[in-house]
Enzyme design. Structure first.
Site, PDB file in Angstrom:
ATOM      1  N   HIS A 176       0.831  -1.207   0.000  1.00 15.23           N
ATOM      2  CA  HIS A 176       0.000   0.000   0.000  1.00 15.23           C
ATOM      3  C   HIS A 176       0.874   1.269   0.000  1.00 15.23           C
ATOM      4  O   HIS A 176       0.694   2.164  -0.826  1.00 15.23           O
ATOM      5  CB  HIS A 176      -0.909  -0.022   1.239  1.00 15.23           C
ATOM      6  CG  HIS A 176      -1.829   1.142   1.357  1.00 15.23           C
ATOM      7  ND1 HIS A 176      -3.132   1.112   0.917  1.00 15.23           N
ATOM      8  CD2 HIS A 176      -1.640   2.390   1.855  1.00 15.23           C
ATOM      9  CE1 HIS A 176      -3.702   2.282   1.139  1.00 15.23           C
ATOM     10  NE2 HIS A 176      -2.819   3.085   1.715  1.00 15.23           N
ATOM     11  N   GLU A 177       1.857   1.308   0.897  1.00  9.84           N
ATOM     12  CA  GLU A 177       2.722   2.495   0.968  1.00  9.84           C
ATOM     13  C   GLU A 177       3.604   2.605  -0.276  1.00  9.84           C
ATOM     14  O   GLU A 177       3.938   3.717  -0.707  1.00  9.84           O
ATOM     15  CB  GLU A 177       3.557   2.482   2.247  1.00  9.84           C
ATOM     16  CG  GLU A 177       2.748   2.453   3.548  1.00  9.84           C
ATOM     17  CD  GLU A 177       1.657   3.521   3.646  1.00  9.84           C
ATOM     18  OE1 GLU A 177       1.778   4.576   3.008  1.00  9.84           O
ATOM     19  OE2 GLU A 177       0.656   3.269   4.357  1.00  9.84           O
ATOM     20  N   HIS A 230       1.654   4.593  -2.758  1.00  8.37           N
ATOM     21  CA  HIS A 230       1.790   6.048  -2.522  1.00  8.37           C
ATOM     22  C   HIS A 230       3.167   6.532  -2.981  1.00  8.37           C
ATOM     23  O   HIS A 230       3.300   7.578  -3.631  1.00  8.37           O
ATOM     24  CB  HIS A 230       1.621   6.352  -1.032  1.00  8.37           C
ATOM     25  CG  HIS A 230       0.202   6.291  -0.544  1.00  8.37           C
ATOM     26  ND1 HIS A 230      -0.789   7.087  -1.059  1.00  8.37           N
ATOM     27  CD2 HIS A 230      -0.394   5.538   0.421  1.00  8.37           C
ATOM     28  CE1 HIS A 230      -1.943   6.828  -0.433  1.00  8.37           C
ATOM     29  NE2 HIS A 230      -1.725   5.891   0.471  1.00  8.37           N
ATOM     30  N   GLU A 241      -4.728   7.707  -3.108  1.00  7.83           N
ATOM     31  CA  GLU A 241      -5.245   6.431  -2.617  1.00  7.83           C
ATOM     32  C   GLU A 241      -5.540   5.487  -3.780  1.00  7.83           C
ATOM     33  O   GLU A 241      -5.468   4.267  -3.609  1.00  7.83           O
ATOM     34  CB  GLU A 241      -6.495   6.696  -1.772  1.00  7.83           C
ATOM     35  CG  GLU A 241      -6.901   5.562  -0.876  1.00  7.83           C
ATOM     36  CD  GLU A 241      -5.980   5.339   0.335  1.00  7.83           C
ATOM     37  OE1 GLU A 241      -5.060   6.155   0.569  1.00  7.83           O
ATOM     38  OE2 GLU A 241      -6.173   4.330   1.030  1.00  7.83           O
TER      39      GLU A 241
END
Lengths: 489, 489
Positions: free
Chosen positions: B254-255, B258, B284
């Site tokens: 997830h990071e 980003h 997101e």
């Protein structure tokens, strides 16, 4: 708000922003991804611009004229602010910006030149750095001596002439001691490979033994160890060479000495002009007394010997005596940062003489390598084998840090004085050291010196702690006694 | 210099200083000694004052009036600067300072209240936060809707009414899907203990597989994972729970999503208003498509299954099918950040409705716990067992972040659109995923979306990448197809 209150509020925010700059420097040398260098230089430049504007804000001059100190600490704070403001406003913005740019470049070019042993590649930028620092020194000196003017940045109150006179008194005794030692058989060195994990475990143990406060700091790896920060956040670094564990252990203790000063300052001074070490020389007195007079003592090395065996198993050194001799091995090496307690000062004296000649224009950048090599061979009886072991070994000159080197030996001299005073008050010092218990001497240093931060001028800081006027005598006596015993002189 | 050039130079230094602020935040959450919190708050306040002065500098207003953009990127930069300047100058300094102070305190009180399950301890500060944010929203809204005004900080161009309409279209299909799934047998979960070292090794491998650039970033441990930075220095964090390795692996991916957006922006935009992700929702979309549509796909989890066995030995799950089912287990849990792809959006819709009611004054802080618990039981068919699993679970409201929550589901919706477009262009996508090779889809996302930074408005950014007007359809179709297959619906 009164002028004094305005000044202190302004100084507080400037100190907070200066802490941020320090934190960026720490990050750069421990954590920053290597591809981030260009972006980081823009971030540093933006923050430096903010700091420069604050430090030369004309309101400081007006407040300083009107300010009345409410107490002794206030008087000391005004002294620090006056010195800084006078210095900062004498340097034109154009020159300050040019110096920042050229010294940043200088450090990069130096690192590359050192890797390649290429003095010629370093000389053009060194010439620029010297020219700019001469110009800056002339602006600050206001008619006085250029070298003295630069020394004030690192050691307020010091002068080149006094330093030269002290070094002249020290040199013959150091040279005589060195020669006697080198005529004796060399002690056996420590041999073996000591894995990184174990070295770092023991380094943390040593830091804790010396009272380093991990709730207000941390220990990380870097290339050239340093200590960064003030008050509640003072971080130290070390390095690991698996075949040379003393490098890790003693650089850790050295940085703990610096950190103890910064962590030990009275919290009431936090973010004020008094909330940090008062000078490089006084700072170095703390790192040196921790590292040498305490850390390399016979009593404490006995405890380190036990800790090393517990961590790594049996050593090639038979007993604590042999271990103490190996820790304190005297050797005429090329590299200042690896030098023993005697040769270290000879390194400094040489750099001091060369950089003073440079500032006076008696030698120029292109003469420096020859001057270095001649002097090194005369002082150390060994010829420099390559520039990385000679002129190119230290970063200082590439960064424009002329006037900084003598503070290292001044720190040794001050450490000698502090140790004399401390030992006189603690007849059973060695009993604690032999147990790895440094609580008594470190509490003495905190109470007598560290907690006062920049309350007194540097020399007065040492004098107040020792109870006598500092000079080179105690250091020389300590060295002659210690190495006399070790080498059976 | 022209007005445009002045603006861009000013914005560049502000962006550099804002990067410094980001770096301090990263340090605080990964490296800072725990005893340094008080000093750090003074450092942050000093830097925040500098940034606030720069952002409200009246010269920006003058330059904006006179500025002419030389090209499309310039036009976009002016759009971003105009929006920010209008917003920042509408909020009185007094209110900005009070909000900074109260939300900092709010986060501390919230953390303590959550530890103690003590809603009453949290309500007084929450009331203050709400009152200040209502006041701020009124200042920004200039007569318009308060909630819409706050949304612009996170998702420029979004509105509460449009968001509510979209959520109303989504809810029935999500609820229907959820109910069908919960009537089916639950798949076997992953069981066992997975040591931290192995989890971190595999997390790094996953980050590399998704193209995270370690030359311009690093991976560290923290309590609540986040990504920080822009351009050349974008750092990610993760956490390790030894019994729940998917937590570490999927928060890392997830990071990385980003980070890919920030690392992927055209270097020509660095430190300009275009040099970062354009909105929270678009950000997101990147983290979610990496984590879910790619990272939790049947093809890619097959590769992860092999990697986990190589690192940890045999698992309790028999084959890649069972592993895929365990990774995508649907469960009506209390905690938003641990929710599956379906329940996650129900969490968001609930927070959105509650915070909109709060901003309108239809409910007050003291009604919030009852409103939360009633709504949770209605939507999730489970009663909240304690406040740490209910109202106190998220930091957002304590920090005043009203208007932020809906961007999470908007990101899911955008990820659905992007995946539809991407999959249509890559018939053999699964073959690469099954080998742990994500080069093709990540290159597509970089080219179509990430490299453009903030060039286009958020919705236009997604539309330009997908080639169609984004709506919730593709996300719902993806969820129905994926979970229909997994649960045999």
């Amino acid at each position: 708000m009164t002028a004094f209150e305005n000044l202190m509020a302004h100084a507080r925010d400037t100190a907070a922003l200066d802490n941020v700059m320090t934190r960026l420097g720490w990050d750069q040398r421990t954590m920053m991804p290597h591809g981030a260098a260009h972006l980081r230089s823009e971030e540093l430049a933006a923050l430096e611009t903010v700091l420069h504007q604050r430090r030369t804000d004309p309101r400081i001059g007006e407040w300083l004229e009107a300010a009345e100190a409410p107490d002794d600490a206030g008087t000391a704070a005004l002294r620090e602010l006056r010195r800084a403001y006078a210095r900062n406003t004498r340097v034109p913005d154009r020159l300050a910006a040019e110096l920042a740019r050229v010294t940043a470049m200088g450090q990069e070019i130096w690192a590359e030149a050192r890797r390649n042993d290429d003095v010629a590649a370093f000389l053009p930028i060194l010439r620029q750095v010297i020219a700019l620092r001469r110009e800056e020194a002339a602006a600050i000196a206001d008619g006085g001596d250029l070298y003295d003017a630069l020394m004030q940045d690192y050691e307020p109150g010091a002068s080149g002439a006094e330093t030269a006179a002290m070094f002249d008194r020290m040199r013959p005794r150091l040279v005589a001691l060195r020669e006697k030692i080198l005529n004796r058989p060399a002690p056996e060195p420590l041999r073996g490979t000591f894995p990184q994990d174990g070295q770092l475990r023991l380094a943390r143990k040593l830091a804790e033994a010396f009272g380093y406060d991990f709730a207000h700091g941390r220990l990380d790896l870097t290339v050239h160890p340093f200590c960064a920060g003030h008050g509640e956040d003072v971080r130290i670094t070390t390095r690991v060479v698996e075949t040379e564990p003393f490098n890790c252990f003693y650089s850790t203790i050295h940085e703990v000495g610096h950190a103890a000063y910064e962590q030990g300052v009275d919290p009431a001074y936090a973010l004020s002009p008094l909330g940090r070490g008062v000078s490089m020389g006084v700072h170095e007195s703390q790192s040196r007394i921790y590292e040498n007079q305490l850390g390399r003592s016979r009593a404490f090395t006995g405890w380190v010997f036990d800790q090393m065996q517990a961590e790594f198993g049996p050593l090639n050194l038979q007993d604590a005596e042999a271990f103490h001799a190996a820790v304190n091995r005297v050797h005429a090496g090329y590299i200042r940062t690896e030098a023993d307690e005697i040769h270290y000062n000879l390194h400094i004296m040489m750099r001091f003489d060369l950089e003073r000649d440079l500032l006076r224009g008696e030698i120029e950048a292109e003469d420096l390598e020859d001057a270095w090599n001649l002097r090194f061979e005369a002082d150390f009886s060994v010829a420099v084998d390559r520039p990385a072991n000679g002129l190119l070994q230290d970063v200082h000159w590439s960064a424009g840090l002329f006037g900084y080197f003598p503070t290292y030996t001044l720190g040794n001299v001050y450490a000698g004085c502090l140790f004399k005073a401390l030992a006189a008050e603690m007849p059973d010092l060695d009993a604690g050291l032999a147990r790895g218990d440094l609580g008594t001497p470190t509490a003495w240093l905190r109470e007598k010196l560290q907690r006062h931060g920049a309350l007194r001028e540097p020399r007065a800081t040492i004098e107040a702690a020792c109870g006598f006027t500092p000079d080179e005598g105690p250091l020389l006596e300590y060295l002659e006694a210690k190495f006399g015993a070790l080498y059976g002189l």
